[in-house]
Design a protein around this motif. Structure first.
Motif, PDB file in Angstrom:
ATOM      1  N   GLU A   5       0.826  -1.205   0.000  1.00  0.00           N
ATOM      2  CA  GLU A   5       0.000   0.000   0.000  1.00  0.00           C
ATOM      3  C   GLU A   5       0.863   1.259   0.000  1.00  0.00           C
ATOM      4  OE1 GLU A   5      -4.104   1.580   1.983  1.00  0.00           O
ATOM      5  OE2 GLU A   5      -2.886   0.196   3.150  1.00  0.00           O
ATOM      6  N   ALA A   6       1.915   1.266   0.822  1.00  0.00           N
ATOM      7  CA  ALA A   6       2.808   2.426   0.874  1.00  0.00           C
ATOM      8  C   ALA A   6       3.489   2.664  -0.462  1.00  0.00           C
ATOM      9  CB  ALA A   6       3.850   2.237   1.971  1.00  0.00           C
ATOM     10  N   SER A   7       3.677   1.585  -1.234  1.00  0.00           N
ATOM     11  CA  SER A   7       4.371   1.690  -2.520  1.00  0.00           C
ATOM     12  C   SER A   7       3.427   1.868  -3.701  1.00  0.00           C
ATOM     13  CB  SER A   7       5.240   0.435  -2.727  1.00  0.00           C
ATOM     14  OG  SER A   7       6.258   0.371  -1.737  1.00  0.00           O
ATOM     15  N   GLY A   8       2.173   2.196  -3.424  1.00  0.00           N
ATOM     16  CA  GLY A   8       1.254   2.556  -4.501  1.00  0.00           C
ATOM     17  C   GLY A   8       0.438   1.431  -5.079  1.00  0.00           C
ATOM     18  N   HIS A   9       0.279   0.325  -4.331  1.00  0.00           N
ATOM     19  CA  HIS A   9      -0.496  -0.812  -4.833  1.00  0.00           C
ATOM     20  C   HIS A   9      -1.576  -1.200  -3.818  1.00  0.00           C
ATOM     21  CE1 HIS A   9       2.088  -1.496  -8.304  1.00  0.00           C
ATOM     22  NE2 HIS A   9       3.117  -1.274  -7.507  1.00  0.00           N
ATOM     23  N   PRO A  10      -2.556  -0.338  -3.584  1.00  0.00           N
ATOM     24  CA  PRO A  10      -3.574  -0.627  -2.560  1.00  0.00           C
ATOM     25  C   PRO A  10      -4.425  -1.844  -2.894  1.00  0.00           C
ATOM     26  CG  PRO A  10      -4.177   1.310  -3.851  1.00  0.00           C
ATOM     27  CD  PRO A  10      -2.765   0.971  -4.229  1.00  0.00           C
ATOM     28  N   GLU A  11      -4.699  -2.090  -4.176  1.00  0.00           N
ATOM     29  CA  GLU A  11      -5.537  -3.243  -4.533  1.00  0.00           C
ATOM     30  C   GLU A  11      -4.813  -4.550  -4.205  1.00  0.00           C
ATOM     31  OE1 GLU A  11      -4.609  -0.889  -6.662  1.00  0.00           O
ATOM     32  OE2 GLU A  11      -6.429   0.303  -7.010  1.00  0.00           O
ATOM     33  N   ARG A  12      -3.512  -4.593  -4.512  1.00  0.00           N
ATOM     34  CA  ARG A  12      -2.745  -5.811  -4.196  1.00  0.00           C
ATOM     35  C   ARG A  12      -2.593  -5.975  -2.690  1.00  0.00           C
ATOM     36  NH1 ARG A  12      -1.692  -9.951  -3.223  1.00  0.00           N
ATOM     37  NH2 ARG A  12      -0.180 -11.441  -4.080  1.00  0.00           N
ATOM     38  N   ALA A  13      -2.490  -4.853  -1.976  1.00  0.00           N
ATOM     39  CA  ALA A  13      -2.418  -4.912  -0.518  1.00  0.00           C
ATOM     40  C   ALA A  13      -3.709  -5.498   0.042  1.00  0.00           C
ATOM     41  CB  ALA A  13      -2.173  -3.519   0.046  1.00  0.00           C
ATOM     42  N   ARG A  14      -4.841  -5.046  -0.472  1.00  0.00           N
ATOM     43  CA  ARG A  14      -6.118  -5.567   0.015  1.00  0.00           C
ATOM     44  C   ARG A  14      -6.240  -7.059  -0.276  1.00  0.00           C
ATOM     45  NH1 ARG A  14     -11.280  -3.747   1.489  1.00  0.00           N
ATOM     46  NH2 ARG A  14     -12.808  -5.427   1.264  1.00  0.00           N
ATOM     47  N   ALA A  15      -5.800  -7.482  -1.460  1.00  0.00           N
ATOM     48  CA  ALA A  15      -5.893  -8.901  -1.813  1.00  0.00           C
ATOM     49  C   ALA A  15      -5.074  -9.746  -0.840  1.00  0.00           C
ATOM     50  CB  ALA A  15      -5.425  -9.115  -3.244  1.00  0.00           C
ATOM     51  N   LEU A  16      -3.884  -9.268  -0.471  1.00  0.00           N
ATOM     52  CA  LEU A  16      -3.061 -10.012   0.478  1.00  0.00           C
ATOM     53  C   LEU A  16      -3.703 -10.031   1.863  1.00  0.00           C
ATOM     54  CD1 LEU A  16      -0.553 -11.576   1.248  1.00  0.00           C
ATOM     55  CD2 LEU A  16       0.702  -9.404   1.416  1.00  0.00           C
TER      56      LEU A  16
END
Length: 591
Positions: free
Chosen positions: A530-541
Motif C-alpha cells: 500500500e505504501a508503494s502505490g499498490h492498494p488493490e494488491r495490498a487488500r488482496a493479500l
C-alpha cells in the motif's frame, strides 16, 4: 448469538485452553483419555506444560461412577453432562446448525426438569455439573445430587469430593491444590461478568469474519497475565503456553490489534516494552516477571555460551551479545495513537523510542559502514531464517527498511507532539540509510540480499520484500518486488506469503521462518504494498491472510503454506496472530 458464545465455538480445550484474564491456571482436555477427563497446569515463563502440572486428571463422575463428558464450553464455564447440544455449535456454522440446536432444546428442557432447575437458554445448556474460575488462582465446581469430582495428582494421589454443595480448588505458588467449600453460583456470575466486560470491547467486523474476530478477542483476553514485579502491570503475552513474557516485537503487534477495543491496554503493552532501556538506549528483547532479557548475560550459562559462539564475528567473543527486536516502536506508537490520542503519554514514549533508534546506529553498526546489523538472530525476530545460515553480524534489508521507516515516523510524531523540535536529523538519516539499503539490491537476481559479515547471502526470503515499507523505492525495484509477490513459483502460494520463496533451496513448509506463513510478515508486506502505490494488491493479500486464519481454525503461530493449517510445531492461540487478524478484519470491514 453473543460474541462470547461465538468465541466458545472454538474453545476445544486442546488448541484453546480454559483460562481467565490474569490467571496462570490452564485447563485442557486429556487427549489420551476417551472420556471427559481434564488436565490442569500453571502458566510459567520458559517452562513446558509438563513441568507445570497441577492435576493430571480432573473428572466429573455421576452417581453411578461414570465419567461425564464435557457437554459445552463457554469462556466463563465448562459444562459436563450428556446434553446433546455440544458439538453442533462448534462445527456447524450454517443456519441448519441452529435448527439442530432447536431440535435438541426439548430434550434439554426435560433434563432441566429432572435436575430441578429452570429451563436453559440456547447459550447456556443444562449440565449435570459445571466448572468455572473463582478468581485468578482457583477453580470452582458444582453439580447435581450424586455427582463428584475425581482429582488425580502428579504424585499419584487420587481424591474424590462431592459436588452438590460446591467446592473450590485453590492453586498455590508451588502448584499444590487446596480443597474447600465454595460459592459456585457467585463464582460463576463473577467469571461471566468478567468475560462479558471483555467481549463488550470486541471489535465488530464483517459477518464472515466476526466469529473468528470474537475468538481472536478471546485469545487476547485469555493471554493477559498479571506481572506483580512490574507493579501489577497487565501483559498480553504471546501465549500462556511457555511464552509468558512481553517480547518487544510481540508487544508492538499485539498493541496494534488491542487498540480497536481497548486502547488503554494497548498503551500498557508499549509501556512495558519501553520500561527498561539500557543506559545507551537499547530496548530489551523480553520483559518478564523475573527481570529482562537484554543480552546473552541474562540467560543461563549454557545458553550464554551457545549465543556467544553464534554472536558477532567482529566483537570480543567473550563480551555479552545484545538481544533486542526490530525497530517497529514508532510504527506501533503511531497506530495506537490513531485509535485514541494521548499527547502527554506520546511525548514520554517518543523520547524512549528516539534513544532506541539512536542505539541502532551507535551500538549495532558493528562494521561501522553506516548500516546497522543484527548482532544475533534473536534480535531479528526471525531466529531460524536462512539469512542467518552464514556468518554474523547480518545486514538485512528488513532492518534497513524498518530503520528508514522509523526515522520518518519519528519526524512525523515530533512534528505533531513536539512542534518546536528539530526533525532534520531523522529525515537526513533516513535518506542515508535508504541509499545504503538500495546498495543491497542485486540487479542480476532481481531481489534484495542480506550480508553476513560482509558476505552475500543469496536466500530468497520475505525480508527482501520489506523495503516496500519505505514507500520510496525506485520504480524498477518496486515493480520487481511486486512481480515477486505475484509469482506463484516464489511467494504467490494458494494460502499466502511464505517466509522463504517456494523456489528457494532453503524452503521448508514446516520449519520455523524457513517457509511457513506468519501473519505478521504478511501484514507488513501488505502495508508495504500500500505504501508503494499498490492498494488493490495490498487488500488482496489482507483478504488472503484473514481467509488463512479462518481456514486454519484459529490464530496459530505459523501455518503450512500448502495446506493452510497449523504447522506441526506451531503454538496455538498465538497473541500477535490474533491481534493482527483483528487489525486486518477491522481494516477490511471499513473499506
Amino acid at each position: 448469538m453473543s460474541l462470547a458464545a461465538l468465541a466458545g465455538r472454538r474453545l476445544d480445550l486442546i488448541t484453546a485452553p480454559f483460562t481467565l484474564p490474569e490467571s496462570r491456571v490452564l485447563v485442557f482436555r486429556d487427549e489420551d483419555a476417551a472420556d471427559g477427563t481434564l488436565r490442569v497446569h500453571t502458566s510459567e515463563y520458559e517452562r513446558r506444560l509438563d513441568d507445570c502440572r497441577v492435576l493430571d486428571g480432573l473428572a466429573v463422575l455421576d452417581a453411578a461412577g461414570r465419567v461425564l463428558p464435557v457437554a459445552d464450553v463457554l469462556p466463563h464455564r465448562i459444562a459436563f453432562g450428556d446434553a446433546p447440544v455440544v458439538e453442533r455449535a462448534k462445527r456447524d456454522e450454517t443456519p441448519s446448525g441452529d435448527v439442530d440446536a432447536f431440535r435438541h432444546f426439548d430434550s434439554l428442557r426435560s433434563l432441566s426438569t429432572a435436575l430441578g432447575r429452570s429451563a436453559p437458554s440456547l447459550n447456556d445448556p443444562v449440565s449435570a455439573a459445571s466448572l468455572t474460575f473463582d478468581g485468578p488462582g482457583a477453580l470452582s465446581l458444582s453439580g447435581s445430587a450424586g455427582t463428584r469430582v475425581r482429582l488425580a495428582f502428579p504424585d499419584g494421589r487420587v481424591e474424590e469430593h462431592p459436588l452438590e454443595a460446591g467446592i473450590r480448588l485453590g492453586v498455590v505458588a508451588d502448584r499444590s491444590v487446596t480443597v474447600s467449600h465454595g460459592d459456585h453460583a457467585a463464582a460463576l456470575a463473577a467469571c461471566e461478568a468478567r468475560w462479558d466486560a471483555w467481549f463488550a470491547k470486541c471489535p465488530v467486523v464483517r459477518d464472515d469474519l466476526q466469529q473468528m474476530a470474537a475468538f481472536c478477542w478471546w485469545v487476547l483476553g485469555a493471554n493477559i497475565v498479571s506481572l506483580p514485579a512490574l507493579g501489577d502491570a497487565r501483559g498480553v503475552v504471546p501465549s500462556k503456553i511457555g511464552y509468558v513474557g512481553v517480547w518487544q516485537w510481540d508487544a508492538y503487534f499485539i498493541a496494534v490489534g488491542l487498540r480497536h477495543g481497548d486502547p488503554e491496554l494497548a498503551r500498557e503493552q508499549l509501556e512495558i516494552a519501553f520500561r527498561f532501556p539500557s543506559a545507551d538506549g537499547q530496548l530489551p528483547d523480553v520483559v518478564h516477571e523475573l527481570g529482562v532479557l537484554a543480552s546473552s548475560d541474562d540467560l543461563p550459562e549454557g545458553d550464554r555460551a551457545k549465543l556467544r559462539r553464534t554472536g558477532s564475528a567482529v566483537a570480543d567473543p567473550s563480551a555479552p551479545v545484545p538481544l533486542t527486536k526490530p525497530p517497529l516502536a514508532a510504527w506501533a506508537l503511531r497506530k495506537v495513537l490513531e485509535a485514541e490520542d494521548a499527547p502527554d503519554w506520546a511525548r514520554t514514549q517518543l523520547a524512549t523510542i528516539i534513544r532506541s533508534q539512536d542505539w541502532w546506529f551507535t551500538g549495532s553498526d558493528l562494521d561501522g559502514d553506516g548500516m546497522p546489523e543484527y548482532g544475533h538472530p534473536y534480535s531479528s525476530g526471525l531466529d531460524d531464517s536462512p539469512i542467518f545460515d552464514g556468518p554474523i553480524p547480518t545486514a538485512a534489508p528488513d532492518l534497513g527498511a524498518y530503520l528508514v521507516r522509523q526515522d520518518r515516523e519519528i519526524a512525523d510524531l515530533l512534528s505533531r507532539y513536539e512542534p518546536d523540535a528539530a526533525t532534520g536529523r531523522f529525515l537526513e538519516r533516513a535518506a542515508r540509510t535508504e541509499r545504503l539499503l538500495h546498495g543491497m539490491w542485486d540487479e542480476g537476481l532481481g531481489r534484495f540480499l542480506a550480508f553476513g559479515d560482509g558476505r552475500r547471502i543469496d536466500s530468497d526470503t520475505v525480508v527482501g520484500l520489506m523495503p516496500l515499507l519505505t514507500g520510496t523505492l525506485p520504480g524498477g525495484i518496486r515493480d520487481a518486488l511486486l512481480a515477486a509477490v505475484d509469482d506463484p513459483a516464489r511467494f504467490a502460494l494458494e494460502w499466502g506469503l511464505p517466509t522463504v520463496a517456494a523456489s528457494d533451496p532453503d524452503f521448508s513448509p514446516e520449519r520455523m521462518w524457513r517457509g511457513p506463513i506468519w501473519i505478521n510478515t504478511s501484514a507488513l508486506v501488505a502495508e508495504g504494498l500500500e505504501a508503494s502505490g499498490h492498494p488493490e494488491r495490498a487488500r488482496a493479500l489482507r483478504e488472503q491472510t484473514v481467509r488463512l486464519v479462518v481456514h486454519g481454525g484459529g490464530p496459530h503461530e505459523y501455518y503450512n503454506p500448502f495446506t493452510g493449517f497449523k504447522a506441526e510445531r506451531a503454538t496455538t492461540a498465538f497473541g500477535w496472530s490474533a491481534a493482527l487478524f483483528l487489525d486486518l478484519a477491522v481494516m477490511l470491514s471499513r473499506d
